[in-house]
Design an enzyme around this catalytic site. Structure first.
Site, PDB file in Angstrom:
ATOM      1  N   ASP A  12      -7.892  -5.575   0.130  1.00 13.63           N
ATOM      2  CA  ASP A  12      -8.407  -6.449  -0.928  1.00 13.63           C
ATOM      3  C   ASP A  12      -7.992  -7.903  -0.768  1.00 13.63           C
ATOM      4  O   ASP A  12      -8.470  -8.760  -1.515  1.00 13.63           O
ATOM      5  CB  ASP A  12      -7.904  -5.946  -2.294  1.00 13.63           C
ATOM      6  CG  ASP A  12      -8.545  -4.623  -2.659  1.00 13.63           C
ATOM      7  OD1 ASP A  12      -9.760  -4.500  -2.458  1.00 13.63           O
ATOM      8  OD2 ASP A  12      -7.831  -3.719  -3.115  1.00 13.63           O
ATOM      9  N   HIS A  20       0.846  -1.194   0.000  1.00 12.62           N
ATOM     10  CA  HIS A  20       0.000   0.000   0.000  1.00 12.62           C
ATOM     11  C   HIS A  20       0.876   1.236   0.000  1.00 12.62           C
ATOM     12  O   HIS A  20       1.930   1.235   0.653  1.00 12.62           O
ATOM     13  CB  HIS A  20      -0.924   0.011   1.233  1.00 12.62           C
ATOM     14  CG  HIS A  20      -2.096   0.909   1.058  1.00 12.62           C
ATOM     15  ND1 HIS A  20      -2.023   2.262   1.300  1.00 12.62           N
ATOM     16  CD2 HIS A  20      -3.344   0.647   0.614  1.00 12.62           C
ATOM     17  CE1 HIS A  20      -3.204   2.793   1.020  1.00 12.62           C
ATOM     18  NE2 HIS A  20      -4.025   1.848   0.599  1.00 12.62           N
TER      19      HIS A  20
HETATM   20  N1  CMC Z   1       4.209  -7.564  -4.927  1.00 10.19           N
HETATM   21  C1  CMC Z   1       5.549  -7.522  -5.103  1.00 10.19           C
HETATM   22  N2  CMC Z   1       6.300  -6.432  -4.949  1.00 10.19           N
HETATM   23  C2  CMC Z   1       5.662  -5.299  -4.609  1.00 10.19           C
HETATM   24  C3  CMC Z   1       4.269  -5.254  -4.395  1.00 10.19           C
HETATM   25  C4  CMC Z   1       3.532  -6.443  -4.555  1.00 10.19           C
HETATM   26  N3  CMC Z   1       2.216  -6.475  -4.368  1.00 10.19           N
HETATM   27  N4  CMC Z   1       3.900  -4.001  -4.061  1.00 10.19           N
HETATM   28  C5  CMC Z   1       5.031  -3.271  -4.064  1.00 10.19           C
HETATM   29  N5  CMC Z   1       6.094  -4.046  -4.387  1.00 10.19           N
HETATM   30  C6  CMC Z   1       7.496  -3.654  -4.449  1.00 10.19           C
HETATM   31  C7  CMC Z   1       7.816  -2.863  -5.714  1.00 10.19           C
HETATM   32  O1  CMC Z   1       8.238  -3.720  -6.749  1.00 10.19           O
HETATM   33  C8  CMC Z   1       8.912  -1.939  -5.233  1.00 10.19           C
HETATM   34  O2  CMC Z   1      10.097  -2.700  -5.147  1.00 10.19           O
HETATM   35  P1  CMC Z   1      11.531  -1.993  -5.442  1.00 10.19           P
HETATM   36  O3  CMC Z   1      11.690  -0.963  -4.365  1.00 10.19           O
HETATM   37  O4  CMC Z   1      12.519  -3.111  -5.380  1.00 10.19           O
HETATM   38  O5  CMC Z   1      11.411  -1.386  -6.826  1.00 10.19           O
HETATM   39  C9  CMC Z   1       8.501  -1.604  -3.798  1.00 10.19           C
HETATM   40  O6  CMC Z   1       7.727  -2.734  -3.358  1.00 10.19           O
HETATM   41  C10 CMC Z   1       7.656  -0.333  -3.678  1.00 10.19           C
HETATM   42  O7  CMC Z   1       6.531  -0.458  -4.539  1.00 10.19           O
HETATM   43  P2  CMC Z   1       5.878   0.731  -5.323  1.00 10.19           P
HETATM   44  O8  CMC Z   1       5.229   0.206  -6.557  1.00 10.19           O
HETATM   45  O9  CMC Z   1       6.864   1.846  -5.484  1.00 10.19           O
HETATM   46  O10 CMC Z   1       4.787   1.195  -4.271  1.00 10.19           O
HETATM   47  P3  CMC Z   1       3.530   2.108  -4.554  1.00 10.19           P
HETATM   48  O11 CMC Z   1       3.236   2.813  -3.306  1.00 10.19           O
HETATM   49  O12 CMC Z   1       3.759   2.927  -5.779  1.00 10.19           O
HETATM   50  O13 CMC Z   1       2.368   1.044  -4.923  1.00 10.19           O
HETATM   51  C11 CMC Z   1       0.579  -0.470  -4.722  1.00 10.19           C
HETATM   52  C12 CMC Z   1       1.376   0.664  -4.055  1.00 10.19           C
HETATM   53  C13 CMC Z   1      -0.650  -0.768  -3.877  1.00 10.19           C
HETATM   54  C14 CMC Z   1       0.097  -0.025  -6.116  1.00 10.19           C
HETATM   55  C15 CMC Z   1       1.483  -1.729  -4.849  1.00 10.19           C
HETATM   56  O14 CMC Z   1       1.869  -2.165  -3.566  1.00 10.19           O
HETATM   57  C16 CMC Z   1       0.809  -2.870  -5.609  1.00 10.19           C
HETATM   58  O15 CMC Z   1       0.887  -2.911  -6.853  1.00 10.19           O
HETATM   59  N6  CMC Z   1       0.088  -3.814  -4.884  1.00 10.19           N
HETATM   60  C17 CMC Z   1      -0.642  -4.861  -5.558  1.00 10.19           C
HETATM   61  C18 CMC Z   1      -1.995  -4.318  -6.027  1.00 10.19           C
HETATM   62  C19 CMC Z   1      -2.952  -4.113  -4.873  1.00 10.19           C
HETATM   63  O16 CMC Z   1      -3.117  -4.972  -4.025  1.00 10.19           O
HETATM   64  N7  CMC Z   1      -3.641  -2.959  -4.886  1.00 10.19           N
HETATM   65  C20 CMC Z   1      -4.653  -2.631  -3.873  1.00 10.19           C
HETATM   66  C21 CMC Z   1      -4.229  -1.493  -2.985  1.00 10.19           C
HETATM   67  S1  CMC Z   1      -5.289  -1.338  -1.525  1.00 10.19           S
HETATM   68  C22 CMC Z   1      -6.837  -0.917  -2.159  1.00 10.19           C
HETATM   69  C23 CMC Z   1      -6.891   0.468  -2.623  1.00 10.19           C
HETATM   70  O17 CMC Z   1      -7.032   1.387  -1.803  1.00 10.19           O
HETATM   71  O18 CMC Z   1      -6.740   0.697  -3.835  1.00 10.19           O
END
Ligand code: CMC
Length: 432
Positions: free
Chosen positions: A372, A315
């Site tokens: 989720d 998140h």
């Molecule tokens: N699986 C594997 N690696 C992950 C995941 C994941 N679900 N989420 C983040 N990472 C890694 C990402 O690859 C990055 O690694 P590195 O630093 O080595 O490049 C690091 O963690 C930081 O991730 P980010 O993409 O920069 O984080 P963000 O804040 O931009 O993204 C997120 C947040 C929710 C989009 C992401 O965690 C994700 O894609 N999760 C899976 C989709 C999901 O479950 N979404 C629902 C969110 S909660 C409901 C809502 O409010 O929408």
């Protein structure tokens, strides 16, 4: 409410760019959150800020929801989410978010009556459902139908109306979106639509419209109603997430409520946001089909050469735990026990959580189950089809979207949303 009233900087911070220094007022939130007001930065220094994904940018002052991601805190209008989920109904929480306080008994009666009396859809609009392919995703149908409300109810799209009329529009939308959500499901399975009933409350009516047929009335189960009620409450607002920011951005151009909410529904649909609940179940089902290899999925999620992500994990804001996920997991265990369901997806989900929480990759990046991760298992147990999961999220998030649209509308100092960019394309070229 005019949020500019709370903007009383007592400190300043200095920013020096080249030979120019400006003083930025420091804005302090209720919980001592600090922000630099950089509104003079460009005019005084010629610089703008760059913040991919707006991770460090507050786009507004808001009094609706407070989140402390480091400590897993979520409050609507100051009230902890745990208390609201335990003690209040979704309709009461909607009133809290939109009007700023929990309703008194009288207010609750008036609000509920408004919702019940406005739940019908114009008959000509119902016919539109017949022209959509039955294979269309219910999120596409929902978004299209919500913006179409402005065509069938043009009087409600006029922004120059008094506060009483705004309340009427809000009630209409809350009531009609639930009806539209259920109709989109009925149409997708080729069954006749079922009209809402006065005797039922908000969630009961939704389940009735989803699952009753012209010959059989759906037997309402208190535990099922309660689970949906809580799921809606837990999704009701989450401050400036992708869809809510979309609603505010569209609304900032003075677009009407229906147009703004329709845009929010589209933003919610993506698998990184509300669409994650559908993606989680699809992921869990495929793991079960492949013989329950939870470890393999974790390895794929960690592999930087693989674009696969562990859906339902991580998140932007929560870096310790998601308080909503904690409550959802409890509801999930309780409901499956009550319904006597033994879902292999739940076993796989628990295995994944256990492995991931001990794995350095997830620990270092502070990745935990989000709202989720377990919600789909509850919805599946109730019989809600996978492609309707994000629609349920949209129904839950609706009061939050409305509250933000209204807060912005009631703030006279609101500017149209218009970020800057850094142009990195071709330099000037002339046509030969
Ligand atoms: N699986 C594997 N690696 C992950 C995941 C994941 N679900 N989420 C983040 N990472 C890694 C990402 O690859 C990055 O690694 P590195 O630093 O080595 O490049 C690091 O963690 C930081 O991730 P980010 O993409 O920069 O984080 P963000 O804040 O931009 O993204 C997120 C947040 C929710 C989009 C992401 O965690 C994700 O894609 N999760 C899976 C989709 C999901 O479950 N979404 C629902 C969110 S909660 C409901 C809502 O409010 O929408």
């Amino acid at each position: 409410m005019d949020n500019s009233q709370s903007k009383q900087p007592s400190e300043t911070a200095e920013i020096t760019v080249g030979n120019k220094t400006i003083l930025c007022p420091v804005i302090t939130g209720t919980e001592n959150e600090k922000a630099l007001d950089i509104s003079q930065l460009r005019s005084k220094t010629g610089f703008v800020t760059y913040d991919d994904g707006f991770s460090n940018t507050a786009s507004c002052l808001s009094s609706i929801t407070y989140i402390d991601g480091e400590n897993g805190v979520l409050r609507y209008r100051g009230i902890p989410i745990e208390e609201l989920a335990e003690k209040r109904t979704f309709v009461e929480v909607a009133h809290l978010l939109i009007f700023g306080h929990l309703p008194s008994a009288d207010e609750r009666g008036v609000f509920s009556k408004l919702l019940t009396s406005n739940c019908m859809i114009h008959d000509n609009m119902v016919k539109l459902f017949d022209n959509l392919p039955s294979s269309s995703h219910p999120m596409a149908t929902l978004s299209a139908m919500v913006v179409t409300l402005s065509a069938y109810y043009p009087e409600l799209s006029n922004l120059e109306i008094n506060p009483g009329e705004i309340n009427q529009i809000i009630a209409e939308l809350l009531a009609k979106l639930r009806t539209l959500a259920a109709y989109s499901y009925k149409k997708s399975i080729g069954e006749p639509i079922i009209y809402p009933k006065r005797k039922y409350r908000y969630v009961e009516n939704f389940l009735h419209m989803m699952f009753s047929t012209p010959v059989d009335e759906y037997p309402l189960d208190k535990e099922v109603v309660d689970a949906i009620e809580k799921i809606l409450i837990l999704h009701a607002d989450h401050e400036q997430n992708c869809s809510t920011s979309t609603v505010r951005l569209v609304g900032s151009s003075k677009a009407n409520l229906f147009a703004s909410i329709s845009a929010g529904i589209c933003a919610l649909w993506g698998p990184l946001h509300g669409g994650a609940n559908q993606a989680v179940i699809e992921m869990l089902e495929s793991i079960v089909r492949d013989g329950g290899q939870a470890k393999r999925v974790i390895e794929r999620a960690k592999d930087k050469k693989d674009s696969f992500r562990l859906m339902g994990f991580g998140h932007r804001i929560y870096k310790n735990f998601d308080p909503r996920a904690k409550i959802i997991k409890e509801i999930c265990d309780k409901l499956l026990l009550k319904l006597g369901i033994n879902d292999p997806c739940l076993d796989v989900a628990k295995q994944i959580e256990e492995i991931a929480l001990k794995d350095d990759y997830f620990i270092e990046r502070k990745l935990y189950p989000n709202v989720d991760f377990y919600s789909g298992i509850i919805l599946r147990a109730i019989g809600i089809p996978t492609n309707m999961f994000t629609v349920i999220f949209a129904m839950g998030r609706l009061p939050g979207w409305i509250a933000h649209w209204k807060e912005q509308r009631d703030t006279p100092t609101t500017k149209i949303g218009r970020p800057r960019q850094i142009y990195v394309g071709a330099p000037i070229k002339h046509i030969e």
